[in-house]
Design a protein around this motif. Structure first.
Motif, PDB file in Angstrom:
ATOM      1  N   ILE A 193       0.772  -1.169   0.037  1.00 27.91           N
ATOM      2  CA  ILE A 193      -0.052   0.150   0.091  1.00 27.91           C
ATOM      3  C   ILE A 193       0.901   1.025   0.048  1.00 27.91           C
ATOM      4  CG2 ILE A 193      -1.814   1.431   1.216  1.00 27.91           C
ATOM      5  CD1 ILE A 193      -2.637  -1.289   2.462  1.00 27.91           C
ATOM      6  N   PHE A 194       0.668   2.056  -1.187  1.00 25.59           N
ATOM      7  CA  PHE A 194       1.646   3.123  -1.157  1.00 25.59           C
ATOM      8  C   PHE A 194       0.848   4.505  -1.029  1.00 25.59           C
ATOM      9  CE2 PHE A 194       4.267   6.000  -4.086  1.00 25.59           C
ATOM     10  CZ  PHE A 194       5.010   6.450  -3.156  1.00 25.59           C
ATOM     11  N   VAL A 195       1.196   5.437   0.030  1.00 28.80           N
ATOM     12  CA  VAL A 195       0.502   6.744   0.086  1.00 28.80           C
ATOM     13  C   VAL A 195       1.387   7.781   0.009  1.00 28.80           C
ATOM     14  CG1 VAL A 195      -0.894   8.052   1.757  1.00 28.80           C
ATOM     15  CG2 VAL A 195      -0.907   5.558   1.777  1.00 28.80           C
ATOM     16  N   PRO A 196       1.569   8.384  -1.314  1.00 22.93           N
ATOM     17  CA  PRO A 196       2.464   9.685  -1.562  1.00 22.93           C
ATOM     18  C   PRO A 196       1.594  10.695  -1.289  1.00 22.93           C
ATOM     19  CG  PRO A 196       1.735   8.580  -3.591  1.00 22.93           C
ATOM     20  CD  PRO A 196       1.007   7.652  -2.356  1.00 22.93           C
ATOM     21  N   ALA A 197       2.497  11.889  -0.929  1.00 23.52           N
ATOM     22  CA  ALA A 197       1.838  12.964  -0.701  1.00 23.52           C
ATOM     23  C   ALA A 197       2.814  14.232  -1.185  1.00 23.52           C
ATOM     24  CB  ALA A 197       1.536  13.457   0.664  1.00 23.52           C
ATOM     25  N   VAL A 198       2.235  15.384  -1.893  1.00 25.58           N
ATOM     26  CA  VAL A 198       3.069  16.616  -2.214  1.00 25.58           C
ATOM     27  C   VAL A 198       2.716  17.237  -1.201  1.00 25.58           C
ATOM     28  CG1 VAL A 198       3.290  18.235  -3.797  1.00 25.58           C
ATOM     29  CG2 VAL A 198       2.540  15.947  -4.407  1.00 25.58           C
ATOM     30  N   GLY A 199       4.016  18.059  -0.813  1.00 22.14           N
ATOM     31  CA  GLY A 199       4.163  19.093   0.229  1.00 22.14           C
ATOM     32  C   GLY A 199       4.101  20.686  -0.239  1.00 22.14           C
ATOM     33  N   GLN A 200       4.039  21.412   0.791  1.00 22.38           N
ATOM     34  CA  GLN A 200       4.013  22.839   0.429  1.00 22.38           C
ATOM     35  C   GLN A 200       5.133  23.496   0.358  1.00 22.38           C
ATOM     36  OE1 GLN A 200       1.025  24.517  -0.919  1.00 22.38           O
ATOM     37  NE2 GLN A 200       2.300  26.304  -1.259  1.00 22.38           N
ATOM     38  N   TYR A 201       6.331  22.860  -0.175  1.00 16.86           N
ATOM     39  CA  TYR A 201       7.713  23.218  -0.544  1.00 16.86           C
ATOM     40  C   TYR A 201       8.195  22.555  -1.578  1.00 16.86           C
ATOM     41  CZ  TYR A 201       8.641  18.354   1.197  1.00 16.86           C
ATOM     42  OH  TYR A 201       8.789  17.013   1.473  1.00 16.86           O
ATOM     43  N   ALA A 202       9.316  23.073  -2.270  1.00 20.24           N
ATOM     44  CA  ALA A 202       9.970  22.778  -3.391  1.00 20.24           C
ATOM     45  C   ALA A 202      10.725  21.607  -3.432  1.00 20.24           C
ATOM     46  CB  ALA A 202      10.872  23.953  -3.922  1.00 20.24           C
ATOM     47  N   GLN A 203      11.679  21.401  -2.844  1.00 19.75           N
ATOM     48  CA  GLN A 203      12.438  20.244  -2.924  1.00 19.75           C
ATOM     49  C   GLN A 203      12.519  19.395  -1.622  1.00 19.75           C
ATOM     50  OE1 GLN A 203      15.732  22.857  -5.050  1.00 19.75           O
ATOM     51  NE2 GLN A 203      16.407  20.820  -4.803  1.00 19.75           N
ATOM     52  N   GLY A 204      12.893  18.167  -1.584  1.00 15.96           N
ATOM     53  CA  GLY A 204      12.781  17.235  -0.396  1.00 15.96           C
ATOM     54  C   GLY A 204      12.125  16.308  -0.302  1.00 15.96           C
ATOM     55  N   MET A 205      12.355  15.133   0.312  1.00 14.63           N
ATOM     56  CA  MET A 205      11.685  13.897   0.187  1.00 14.63           C
ATOM     57  C   MET A 205      11.690  13.031   1.405  1.00 14.63           C
ATOM     58  SD  MET A 205      11.142  10.740  -2.649  1.00 14.63           S
ATOM     59  CE  MET A 205       9.897  11.861  -3.690  1.00 14.63           C
ATOM     60  N   ILE A 206      10.853  12.731   2.030  1.00 13.79           N
ATOM     61  CA  ILE A 206      10.841  11.535   3.084  1.00 13.79           C
ATOM     62  C   ILE A 206      10.076  10.293   2.841  1.00 13.79           C
ATOM     63  CG2 ILE A 206       9.549  12.799   4.742  1.00 13.79           C
ATOM     64  CD1 ILE A 206      10.842  11.879   6.834  1.00 13.79           C
ATOM     65  N   VAL A 207      10.513   9.287   2.910  1.00 13.01           N
ATOM     66  CA  VAL A 207       9.687   8.208   2.688  1.00 13.01           C
ATOM     67  C   VAL A 207       9.787   6.980   4.010  1.00 13.01           C
ATOM     68  CG1 VAL A 207       9.471   5.790   1.358  1.00 13.01           C
ATOM     69  CG2 VAL A 207       9.747   7.888   0.172  1.00 13.01           C
ATOM     70  N   GLN A 208       8.635   6.565   4.532  1.00 11.45           N
ATOM     71  CA  GLN A 208       8.612   5.831   5.822  1.00 11.45           C
ATOM     72  C   GLN A 208       7.975   4.683   5.579  1.00 11.45           C
ATOM     73  OE1 GLN A 208       7.623   8.604   8.764  1.00 11.45           O
ATOM     74  NE2 GLN A 208       9.791   9.158   9.186  1.00 11.45           N
ATOM     75  N   ILE A 209       8.579   3.466   6.217  1.00  7.68           N
ATOM     76  CA  ILE A 209       7.950   1.978   6.017  1.00  7.68           C
ATOM     77  C   ILE A 209       7.838   1.639   7.529  1.00  7.68           C
ATOM     78  CG2 ILE A 209       8.067  -0.332   5.401  1.00  7.68           C
ATOM     79  CD1 ILE A 209      10.095   0.653   3.218  1.00  7.68           C
ATOM     80  N   PRO A 210       6.370   1.421   8.042  1.00  7.02           N
ATOM     81  CA  PRO A 210       6.346   0.959   9.419  1.00  7.02           C
ATOM     82  C   PRO A 210       6.273  -0.571   9.365  1.00  7.02           C
ATOM     83  CG  PRO A 210       4.054   1.593   8.392  1.00  7.02           C
ATOM     84  CD  PRO A 210       5.222   1.969   7.217  1.00  7.02           C
ATOM     85  N   LEU A 211       6.706  -0.996  10.372  1.00  2.00           N
ATOM     86  CA  LEU A 211       6.902  -2.224  10.796  1.00  2.00           C
ATOM     87  C   LEU A 211       6.283  -2.823  12.147  1.00  2.00           C
ATOM     88  CD1 LEU A 211      10.624  -3.233   9.184  1.00  2.00           C
ATOM     89  CD2 LEU A 211       8.320  -3.397   7.948  1.00  2.00           C
ATOM     90  N   ARG A 212       5.944  -3.927  12.116  1.00  2.00           N
ATOM     91  CA  ARG A 212       5.460  -4.412  13.558  1.00  2.00           C
ATOM     92  C   ARG A 212       6.838  -5.512  13.792  1.00  2.00           C
ATOM     93  NH1 ARG A 212       1.688  -2.302  17.003  1.00  2.00           N
ATOM     94  NH2 ARG A 212      -0.400  -1.581  15.771  1.00  2.00           N
ATOM     95  N   THR A 213       7.629  -4.926  14.496  1.00  2.00           N
ATOM     96  CA  THR A 213       8.750  -5.787  14.888  1.00  2.00           C
ATOM     97  C   THR A 213       9.471  -5.432  15.967  1.00  2.00           C
ATOM     98  OG1 THR A 213      10.675  -6.711  13.968  1.00  2.00           O
ATOM     99  CG2 THR A 213      10.154  -4.750  13.320  1.00  2.00           C
TER     100      THR A 213
END
Length: 302
Positions: A193-213
Motif C-alpha cells: 500500500i503506497f500513500v504518497p503526498a505533495v508538500g507545500q515546499y519545493a524540494q526534499g523527500m521523506i519515505v517511511q515504512i512502518p513495521l510490527r517488529t
C-alpha cells in the motif's frame, strides 16, 4: 579528451538540473540543440549519433521512441523516465543496490535511472529482504511526501502561482508508476500500500515504512553493513535517530540518509529515508551513473 553528452529534454526540470551539474566540467562536452530544433527528428538523431552517452529526460513514450532511434548506434543511454526500469535489457541505476551493481552500470549500454520514491523505498527494503528481516510476501505500507518539484513544470507552476495552498495525497487508486520497480528491486512479492503526498515546499523527500517488529537493532545492523563505506548513502546511529525528521535536510546534495525509528520494545518500528527528489532522486543519480559509465570520479559534479 572530454566525453560527449546529449541531454534529450534538457529544458525540463530533471534535464536542467543535470545540465547545471555538468556545465563547466572539462571532462564533459555537452551537445545542445537550439530551441527551434529540439523536436526536430533529424536534429535529435544527429545529436544521438554524435554523443558518447545520451540522457533521456522525456515522457515514457518519447523515451521508448528515443531508445529505438539509438538501437543501431553505439551511443549509450541513461533514461530518467519510468519506461525501462524493470526492462531486463536495462541496468538499474542504483549503484548501492547490491554487490556488482556498480560494475554492471559501468559496463552497460543502457541504464535506467531510478525514481525518487523508489530510491528511498528500495534502499530500505533490499538489504532487509536479502537478510531475511522482512519477508518477501509481507503486507507492507509505504508513506512518503515530496516537494512539488517532483511533479514537473505544470505542478511547479501551480504551486508557485499560489493555485495550490496545502499538502495533498495522490495516487489514491493504488496504481503508482513506481511500484513495479519497488517490488522488483526491493524483492517483495506483495504489492505494498503506497500513500504518497505533495508538500507545500519545493524540494526534499521523506519515505517511511512502518513495521510490527522488535528487531530494530538487527534492522539497523543490516542497513549499516550494506551501506558501510558508501559515498552517498548513510545510516544514522540508533541513538541519534529519534529527532524530528526533515524532508528538506539533504536538499542540493546527492545524499540519501536512512534511519530506524520507533519503539522496538513495543514492537513498532519505522524505517525512514530522506533525499533531495531532484538530487539522488533524479538528476544527481543520473550524473552519478554517467560518471560511473565513463569511468570518472563517481562524485564529479556532485
Amino acid at each position: 579528451m572530454s566525453a560527449k553528452v546529449f541531454i534529450d529534454g534538457e529544458v525540463g526540470t530533471t534535464g536542467l538540473q543535470i545540465r547545471d551539474r555538468l556545465l563547466g566540467r572539462k571532462d564533459i562536452s555537452l551537445i545542445s540543440l537550439p530551441e527551434d530544433r529540439r523536436k526536430d527528428a533529424g536534429a535529435r538523431a544527429d545529436a544521438f549519433a554524435a554523443a558518447d552517452i545520451a540522457i533521456l529526460c522525456l515522457p515514457d513514450d518519447a523515451s521508448r521512441e528515443a531508445a529505438t532511434i539509438c538501437q543501431s548506434l553505439p551511443t549509450r543511454l541513461i533514461d530518467a523516465s519510468t519506461a525501462h526500469r524493470v526492462n531486463p535489457n536495462w541496468v538499474y541505476g542504483f549503484p548501492e543496490l547490491a554487490a556488482g551493481q556498480r560494475a554492471a552500470i559501468a559496463g552497460a549500454k543502457y541504464v535506467s535511472n531510478p525514481g525518487c520514491y523508489s530510491t528511498c523505498a528500495i534502499a530500505l527494503l533490499r538489504p532487509l529482504t536479502d537478510a531475511g528481516l522482512i519477508a518477501r510476501d509481507d503486507a507492507l505500507s509505504i508513506f512518503g511526501i515530496s516537494g512539488y518539484t517532483g511533479g514537473g513544470k505544470a505542478m511547479i507552476a501551480e504551486f508557485e502561482k499560489g493555485e495550490v495552498t496545502g499538502n495533498f495525497l495522490y495516487a489514491t487508486t493504488q496504481h503508482h508508476k513506481h511500484m513495479p520497480e519497488v517490488m522488483h528491486y526491493g524483492q517483495v512479492s506483495a504489492t505494498p500500500i503506497f500513500v504518497p503526498a505533495v508538500g507545500q515546499y519545493a524540494q526534499g523527500m521523506i519515505v517511511q515504512i512502518p513495521l510490527r517488529t522488535s528487531r530494530a537493532v538487527e534492522l539497523h545492523a543490516a542497513l549499516s553493513a550494506h551501506y558501510a563505506g558508501s559515498r552517498f548513502v548513510s545510516v544514522r546511529p540508533l541513538d541519534q535517530a529519534q529527532a524530528r525528521e526533515n524532508p528538506q535536510a539533504l536538499n542540493n546534495t546527492n545524499k540519501l540518509e536512512l534511519s530506524v525509528l520507533g519503539d522496538a520494545a513495543e514492537g513498532r518500528v519505522v524505517l525512514s529515508a530522506i533525499l533531495d527528489n531532484l538530487g539522488k532522486g533524479a538528476s544527481g543519480a543520473a550524473v552519478q551513473n554517467l560518471n560511473i559509465m565513463l569511468g570518472l570520479d563517481e562524485g564529479a559534479g556532485l
